[in-house]
Scaffold this active site. Structure first.
Site, PDB file in Angstrom:
ATOM      1  N   ASP A 198       9.483   2.494  -3.630  1.00  0.00           N
ATOM      2  CA  ASP A 198       9.282   1.050  -3.668  1.00  0.00           C
ATOM      3  C   ASP A 198       8.689   0.699  -5.029  1.00  0.00           C
ATOM      4  O   ASP A 198       7.878   1.455  -5.572  1.00  0.00           O
ATOM      5  CB  ASP A 198       8.334   0.597  -2.558  1.00  0.00           C
ATOM      6  CG  ASP A 198       8.959   0.682  -1.175  1.00  0.00           C
ATOM      7  OD1 ASP A 198      10.199   0.628  -1.068  1.00  0.00           O
ATOM      8  OD2 ASP A 198       8.208   0.797  -0.192  1.00  0.00           O
ATOM      9  N   ASP A 228      15.239  -3.163   0.643  1.00  0.00           N
ATOM     10  CA  ASP A 228      14.433  -4.000   1.543  1.00  0.00           C
ATOM     11  C   ASP A 228      14.847  -5.469   1.444  1.00  0.00           C
ATOM     12  O   ASP A 228      14.820  -6.194   2.443  1.00  0.00           O
ATOM     13  CB  ASP A 228      12.945  -3.859   1.225  1.00  0.00           C
ATOM     14  CG  ASP A 228      12.404  -2.468   1.491  1.00  0.00           C
ATOM     15  OD1 ASP A 228      12.961  -1.778   2.371  1.00  0.00           O
ATOM     16  OD2 ASP A 228      11.432  -2.074   0.828  1.00  0.00           O
TER      17      ASP A 228
END
Length: 164
Positions: free
Chosen positions: A122, A140
């Protein structure tokens, strides 16, 4: 009919592949920055920054565990959910199948990381006046957009069904 089915499957596969590749290329770019500079801490503006975080949990870092058995169980559950999404793509009509494809493409991007790196990369950090959202990635974004679109589509279909 076989040509129509083949064309549909090709389009579906293409959508999932494009989303998967957008996610992979973004993550490979961040990893190349890490390799070249030793860290990823890029200030873009006061609202968005790139900071590398390895997420061993599920969406937005939730349910992070150090126990590999729990991690593996969650990974198997995610694989099962992806199979359900494939089933829903096949059974869905109209635009809903495309929303499921968007979710599937993002999910496969994160699943690849879970299997290959044992964590999801991330790096997108959003903040506003000192308040930070969870750090997330391109996959995401697609998963979230797909889910939001599915919710709106279902609400519109519900409204149409009740107006009749």
């Amino acid at each position: 009919m076989n040509k129509l089915f083949f064309k549909k499957i090709t389009i579906y596969f293409g959508i999932v592949l494009i989303i998967f590749l957008l996610d992979r290329f973004s993550k490979l770019y961040i990893l190349s920055i890490l390799e070249n500079s030793g860290e990823v801490d890029i200030y873009i503006n006061s609202y968005i920054n790139f900071i590398l975080v390895w997420n061993s949990g599920i969406g937005f870092g939730l349910l992070s565990f150090d126990d590999s058995a729990i991690y593996n169980a969650i990974t198997i559950l995610i694989i099962f959910i992806n199979l359900i999404i494939v089933y829903l793509v096949i059974k869905s009509k109209d635009i809903q199948s495309y929303f499921f494809l968007i979710i599937l493409g993002g999910s496969l991007g994160n699943l690849f990381d879970r299997i290959y790196y044992s964590a999801v990369l991330d790096f997108i950090d959003i903040s506003f006046k000192g308040y930070h959202w969870f750090i997330f990635n391109v996959a995401d974004i697609f998963i979230s957009v797909g889910i939001i679109c599915l919710i709106f589509a279902e609400l519109l279909n519900y409204k149409k069904r009740n107006e009749i």
